[in-house]
Write an enzyme that holds these catalytic residues in place. Sequence first.
Site, PDB file in Angstrom:
ATOM      1  N   PHE A  97      -0.643  16.713   6.204  1.00 13.00           N
ATOM      2  CA  PHE A  97      -0.904  16.435   4.789  1.00 13.00           C
ATOM      3  C   PHE A  97      -0.468  17.583   3.882  1.00 13.00           C
ATOM      4  O   PHE A  97      -0.617  17.505   2.661  1.00 13.00           O
ATOM      5  CB  PHE A  97      -2.395  16.162   4.563  1.00 13.00           C
ATOM      6  N   GLY A 153      -6.120  32.672  15.638  1.00 15.33           N
ATOM      7  CA  GLY A 153      -6.752  33.428  16.711  1.00 15.33           C
ATOM      8  C   GLY A 153      -7.916  32.660  17.299  1.00 15.33           C
ATOM      9  O   GLY A 153      -8.263  31.570  16.837  1.00 15.33           O
ATOM     10  N   ALA A 157     -15.387  27.605  14.774  1.00 22.28           N
ATOM     11  CA  ALA A 157     -16.101  27.610  13.496  1.00 22.28           C
ATOM     12  C   ALA A 157     -17.589  27.914  13.667  1.00 22.28           C
ATOM     13  O   ALA A 157     -18.167  28.708  12.914  1.00 22.28           O
ATOM     14  CB  ALA A 157     -15.910  26.262  12.797  1.00 22.28           C
ATOM     15  N   LYS A 208      -0.579  26.138  21.427  1.00 18.22           N
ATOM     16  CA  LYS A 208      -1.755  26.260  22.307  1.00 18.22           C
ATOM     17  C   LYS A 208      -2.551  24.964  22.341  1.00 18.22           C
ATOM     18  O   LYS A 208      -3.228  24.661  23.340  1.00 18.22           O
ATOM     19  CB  LYS A 208      -2.617  27.452  21.885  1.00 18.22           C
ATOM     20  N   VAL A 296      -9.831  15.901  13.260  1.00 13.11           N
ATOM     21  CA  VAL A 296      -8.412  15.893  13.584  1.00 13.11           C
ATOM     22  C   VAL A 296      -8.133  16.792  14.786  1.00 13.11           C
ATOM     23  O   VAL A 296      -8.569  17.937  14.832  1.00 13.11           O
ATOM     24  CB  VAL A 296      -7.584  16.362  12.366  1.00 13.11           C
TER      25      VAL A 296
END
Length: 381
Positions: A97, A153, A157, A208, A296
């Site tokens: 987006f 990194g 959250a 990753k 997502v």
Amino acid sequence: MSFSSKPQPEANSKVLIFGAGNFGSCLASHLGDSQHDVYMWAREEYIVKYFNLNHRNPTYLTDHEFPSTITAVGPALPDAGLINEVDVLLFAIPTQFLRSTLEILRPSLNINNLPLLIFVNKGIEVGTHALTLEIIADTCGPDIAKLATFISGPSFAKEIVERLPTSVSVASFTEAEADKAANLFHQPHFRCYTGTDPIGIELSGALKNVYAIASGMSDGLGYKNNTRAMIITRGLSEMTVIGSAYGASPLTFLGLAGVGDLFLTCSSSNSRNYTVGYRLGQGEKLDVIMSTLGSVAEGVPTTKGVKKILEELDIRAPIANAVHDVLFNGKDAKTAVRELMELPPSRELELAPTAGGPGHQLLVKLGLAGAEDAPEAVARF
């Protein structure tokens, strides 16, 4: 003529964050706790209203009470007045987006009064297989792209909002911009390391996620520690081969944004991409997983972009190709693993000889290299 973002205040910066998802919310909390004034844009009106009334996000990090220094805004995109008032614009929206959002915002950006631009999305654009740097250059111009700063990194959250020790990589072609971003985020529990290889940082953050899907599939199939360690190690090797062929520094993949984030996302059920892979390994269909995931998983669309890059660079990355086959060609996960293990012996470590193709083209677009320069020159950035 060289440009830079506006001078940053020593304290109490005004920050506008685009994205109220898991990571955008946690960074808003971190900066709000650091006594910055934060505006967090959400595209859903109910999130804006609920957040401002309760200082909580109704969808992400729902148990966390956010500092009063954060104000939710939206669902309309902020106007030029707010964009030019703030010191920092931070983009935490999905990569798919980003182009449309920047196209709308570009008329409001003043190169002579530009906020510090920070991007934390991790992915490759479907269709164009462009990195965020190229999306910025296409929509906002090379002068703005050269000032963009990227943060990546091992940083879940939930652990950031709990103030658990975390370190990240911060990179920009303009070293002074990376220093500004590092100073903005740096706290005793959140340490920043700067660098000048944003191409490598971007590729690390995108790639990753592909290998996190592979690791999740392995665990979902019931394989154990040996297999996971193999996927992480060979995944790092493939990431380094892809990155060096693209034009990034191989050393970047040994840092926090590379092996650090790879290890984290391949080893924890808190990773959305790992969860996608795990459920695939358990036999679920991709469309069911994506419709019920609740957030997502950038690794799924990124895998399509990686496939295109592999074809363009003509390099081998068997694990990445296997993940693509499982996601989009209907291959059974167990069959994919068996075929990988049946490949003939090969050299363990060998960088691709075609270093610098797309990366060099991107540098030319940004005015950081000439079309006549040798592609290998990109290695110095």
